[in-house]
Design a protein around this motif. Structure first.
Motif, short mmCIF file in Angstrom:
data_model
loop_
_atom_site.label_atom_id
_atom_site.label_comp_id
_atom_site.label_asym_id
_atom_site.label_seq_id
_atom_site.Cartn_x
_atom_site.Cartn_y
_atom_site.Cartn_z
N HIS A 1 -0.11 -3.48 12.62
CA HIS A 1 0.16 -3.58 11.17
C HIS A 1 0.18 -2.20 10.50
O HIS A 1 -0.05 -2.11 9.30
N ARG A 2 0.49 -1.16 11.25
CA ARG A 2 0.41 0.20 10.70
C ARG A 2 1.72 0.96 10.93
O ARG A 2 2.43 0.74 11.92
N ALA A 3 1.98 1.87 10.00
CA ALA A 3 3.12 2.79 10.14
C ALA A 3 2.79 4.04 9.34
O ALA A 3 2.41 3.94 8.16
N GLY A 4 2.92 5.20 9.96
CA GLY A 4 2.52 6.43 9.29
C GLY A 4 1.03 6.41 9.02
O GLY A 4 0.23 6.08 9.90
N LEU A 5 0.65 6.70 7.80
CA LEU A 5 -0.75 6.61 7.39
C LEU A 5 -1.05 5.27 6.72
O LEU A 5 -2.17 5.05 6.25
N GLY A 6 -0.05 4.39 6.66
CA GLY A 6 -0.19 3.16 5.90
C GLY A 6 -0.58 1.97 6.73
O GLY A 6 -0.39 1.91 7.95
N ARG B 1 -4.85 10.11 12.47
CA ARG B 1 -4.74 8.73 11.99
C ARG B 1 -3.30 8.32 11.73
O ARG B 1 -3.05 7.19 11.30
N TYR B 2 -2.38 9.23 11.99
CA TYR B 2 -0.97 8.95 11.78
C TYR B 2 -0.41 8.13 12.94
O TYR B 2 -0.58 8.49 14.12
N VAL B 3 0.25 7.01 12.63
CA VAL B 3 0.88 6.16 13.64
C VAL B 3 2.39 6.27 13.45
O VAL B 3 2.92 5.86 12.41
N PRO B 4 3.11 6.85 14.41
CA PRO B 4 4.56 6.98 14.26
C PRO B 4 5.19 5.62 13.94
O PRO B 4 4.94 4.64 14.66
N GLY C 1 7.24 10.21 -4.09
CA GLY C 1 6.92 8.79 -4.13
C GLY C 1 7.83 7.97 -3.23
O GLY C 1 7.38 7.05 -2.54
N MET C 2 9.11 8.30 -3.21
CA MET C 2 10.04 7.58 -2.33
C MET C 2 9.72 7.85 -0.87
O MET C 2 9.75 6.94 -0.03
N ILE C 3 9.40 9.09 -0.55
CA ILE C 3 9.07 9.43 0.83
C ILE C 3 7.78 8.76 1.27
O ILE C 3 7.67 8.23 2.38
N ALA C 4 6.77 8.75 0.41
CA ALA C 4 5.51 8.09 0.76
C ALA C 4 5.74 6.63 1.09
O ALA C 4 5.20 6.10 2.07
N SER C 5 6.57 5.96 0.29
CA SER C 5 6.78 4.53 0.48
C SER C 5 7.75 4.22 1.61
O SER C 5 7.75 3.09 2.13
N GLN C 6 8.57 5.18 2.02
CA GLN C 6 9.52 4.93 3.10
C GLN C 6 9.14 5.59 4.42
O GLN C 6 9.67 5.22 5.47
N CYS C 7 8.25 6.57 4.37
CA CYS C 7 7.86 7.28 5.59
C CYS C 7 6.38 7.11 5.93
O CYS C 7 5.94 7.52 7.00
N GLY C 8 5.62 6.55 5.00
CA GLY C 8 4.20 6.33 5.26
C GLY C 8 3.36 7.58 5.24
O GLY C 8 2.29 7.62 5.85
N THR C 9 3.85 8.61 4.55
CA THR C 9 3.11 9.87 4.52
C THR C 9 3.36 10.58 3.20
O THR C 9 4.46 10.46 2.63
N LEU D 1 -0.76 17.49 10.09
CA LEU D 1 0.23 16.53 9.64
C LEU D 1 1.39 17.25 8.96
O LEU D 1 2.56 16.89 9.14
N GLN D 2 1.07 18.27 8.21
CA GLN D 2 2.12 19.08 7.58
C GLN D 2 3.06 19.65 8.63
O GLN D 2 4.28 19.61 8.48
N ALA D 3 2.49 20.17 9.72
CA ALA D 3 3.32 20.72 10.79
C ALA D 3 4.17 19.63 11.44
O ALA D 3 5.33 19.86 11.80
N ARG D 4 3.61 18.44 11.58
CA ARG D 4 4.36 17.33 12.17
C ARG D 4 5.58 16.97 11.30
O ARG D 4 6.68 16.76 11.81
N LEU D 5 5.37 16.91 10.01
CA LEU D 5 6.45 16.51 9.10
C LEU D 5 7.65 17.44 9.19
O LEU D 5 8.80 17.01 9.09
N TRP D 6 7.35 18.72 9.38
CA TRP D 6 8.42 19.72 9.35
C TRP D 6 8.75 20.26 10.75
O TRP D 6 9.45 21.27 10.88
N ASP D 7 8.30 19.56 11.79
CA ASP D 7 8.63 19.94 13.15
C ASP D 7 10.15 19.85 13.34
O ASP D 7 10.80 18.95 12.81
N ASN D 8 10.69 20.78 14.08
CA ASN D 8 12.14 20.86 14.33
C ASN D 8 12.93 21.37 13.13
O ASN D 8 14.16 21.26 13.11
#
Length: 526
Positions: free
Chosen positions: A483-488, A178-181, A244-252, A517-524
């Motif tokens: 109208h989507r970004a990340g999980l938001g 459900r994650y939208v880059p 909280g800052m990451i959730a609101s700026q990264c959508g995850t 999703l955890q693996a995606r966040l920390w990929d690279n």
């Protein structure tokens, strides 16, 4: 030298009394009761001890050198109680991430004395329990059952097992599907500026005047300038400042590096290298971006996050404190908010001096940091003497300082072509108004004004901090995919949020099982 008798007739009731106090404290902490309930629990414990003759000389058939199996489980319970009494609900994601990102510049020196007292109380309790097991054969016989109980019901261990369970769950990619880059499909003709103020622990729950009085009035006045969002809940892995800052700026949510990843507890050099966030998107469009906060940028990965995601200047205690007129005007965390916001005003004035280049300014206050807050000198002059414990005094201070800051910018014309976002970073952890806070539903603060948003509008939707990213992008005038970004989902659009569609508890359950999703966040991650 004569060995002390395990009978301890003169200390028996002191030992049993201390054990009873510890049991009472544990019960009130686990069930979020007022600690005054420790007294009747202690009385009940002593009544049981008297009627069952615990530790009495007639029950002395235990081995003198028997060591309880429960010592380690009891010590782990003390660790849980310290964390729960300090922060409220224990978030294992927060514990793991802070170990990974570093806590060297933690400002919570108030808890150091508490940690010492907890340690002394725990050692005394372990000594008293060891005596009881040695002095009463019944406790020795049944103590191994107690071990199982202590291990099975320790919430701290339960959280650790949930982290491990994500590895073997049947569907660890539910959220990832459900994650939208985050992306931008179209931009406005004129790029607006963006000012984001995160208010430490200043949640929207404080709007309830029946519980909290008028401490939120200044923020309600600011909300009349634009759109106020109600119903922004807190999901797992978004309950501390960086998250909280990451959730609101990264959508995850900020899911920490996997527990079986190489180097998981080595100092982090990157935070969320696998995804793009608000700073990355706006950096590509030529924005100058500045973060300012009174606390250290080295604590909990804040500085790393902003440097990794497109910000040009990242300023915290170390960079800002030399600019103070009074170098001693600091609190445990760093700058007081009157000093910080004065510097922020000057920085925004400089950013606005080049109208050809749009800018982003992100600020983080700390006046309302639990448990009691750090009200600034200007607030004390306005509100009167601070009693040292009232978090509501500190929340009122935050609200007034932020309102004064915004009105000061507006008076200079610095809010033209600018979207302003005022938000809590997360729901408050345990503070001096805790029983009132948890007496009803809670929500984050979120309001936006400027850049053409209709004043006086109120939007009530079940949402979370991950929905802030697409909402901000659309409020800036950008077009985002569906109208989507990340999980938001944008709260300015008809798109359903995950909480509206599935409910808060279901999303939290999925987060505890998610691995893709955890693996995606920390990929690279290098």
């Amino acid at each position: 030298m004569k060995r002390m008798s395990i009978r301890l007739p003169h200390l028996r009731w002191w030992a049993l009394g201390h054990l009873g106090l510890c049991v009472g404290f544990a019960v009130t902490t686990v069930f979020s009761l007022r600690h005054i309930w420790t007294v009747p629990i202690l009385a009940l414990w002593l009544l049981l001890a008297w009627s069952l003759r615990w530790g009495d000389a007639t029950q002395r058939r235990a081995r003198r050198r028997a060591w309880p199996w429960s010592l380690l489980p009891l010590a782990l319970w003390w660790l849980y109680l310290f964390l729960a009494d300090s922060y409220g609900k224990i978030d294992m994601g927060a514990v793991i991430f802070h170990l990974q990102a570093g806590i060297e510049d933690h400002g919570g020196t108030q808890r150091i004395l508490a940690a010492i007292l907890y340690t002394l109380a725990a050692l005394a309790m372990l000594a008293a329990f060891t005596w009881l097991v040695r002095a009463d054969h019944r406790w020795r016989l049944h103590e191994r059952v107690l071990v199982l109980f202590l291990l099975a019901f320790n919430p701290l261990l339960f959280g650790i097992t949930q982290q491990g369970a994500a590895i073997v769950t049947e569907d660890g990619a539910w959220l990832d599907r459900r994650y939208v880059p985050p992306g931008i499909e179209a931009v406005p003709a004129v790029l607006p500026n963006l000012i984001v103020i995160y208010m430490e622990s200043t949640e929207g729950t404080y709007t309830d005047e029946a519980r909290f009085g008028n401490v939120y009035d200044d923020l309600e006045a600011l909300g009349e300038r634009g759109v106020v969002f109600h119903g922004v809940r807190q999901i797992e892995n978004t309950g501390w400042t960086t998250a909280g800052m990451i959730a609101s700026q990264c959508g995850t949510p900020l899911m920490p590096v996997g527990i079986f990843e190489d180097g998981q507890f080595e100092p982090l050099e990157y935070v969320l290298p696998g995804v793009e966030c608000l700073g990355d998107l706006l950096d590509k469009r030529g924005y100058r971006q500045v973060y300012m906060g009174g606390a250290s940028i080295d604590f909990a990965g804040k500085g790393i996050f902003y440097k990794n995601h497109g910000f040009d200047a990242v300023l915290g205690r170390e960079q800002l404190s030399p600019r103070l007129d009074d170098p001693s005007y600091l609190n445990d965390w760093g700058l007081y908010d009157d000093s910080l916001l004065a510097m922020a005003h000057e920085r925004i004035r400089r950013l606005a001096s080049d109208p050809a280049t749009p800018y982003v300014f992100v600020g983080l206050t700390l006046s309302a940091h639990p448990p009691y807050g750090y009200p600034a000198r200007d607030c004390r002059a306005r509100q009167g003497e601070f009693d040292g414990v009232s978090i509501l005094y500190s929340v009122e201070c935050t609200a007034w300082l932020v309102r004064r800051f915004i009105e000061g910018l507006d008076a200079e014309g610095l809010l033209d072509n600018t979207l302003v976002v005022i938000s809590s970073d997360h729901l408050s952890m345990k503070n001096s108004a805790w029983q009132r806070l948890i007496a009803g539903p809670r929500e984050n603060t979120l309001m936006m004004f400027g850049n053409g948003l209709t004043p006086g509008r109120v939007i009530r939707r079940e949402a979370s901090m991950v929905d802030v990213l697409p909402t901000v992008l659309e409020a800036l005038g950008f077009t985002v995919p569906a109208h989507r970004a990340g999980l938001g989902a944008s709260l300015l659009s008809p798109a359903q949020t995950l909480i509206e569609r599935h409910g808060l508890e279901y999303i939290n359950a999925r987060l505890r099982e998610e691995s893709a999703l955890q693996a995606r966040l920390w990929d690279n991650l290098e």
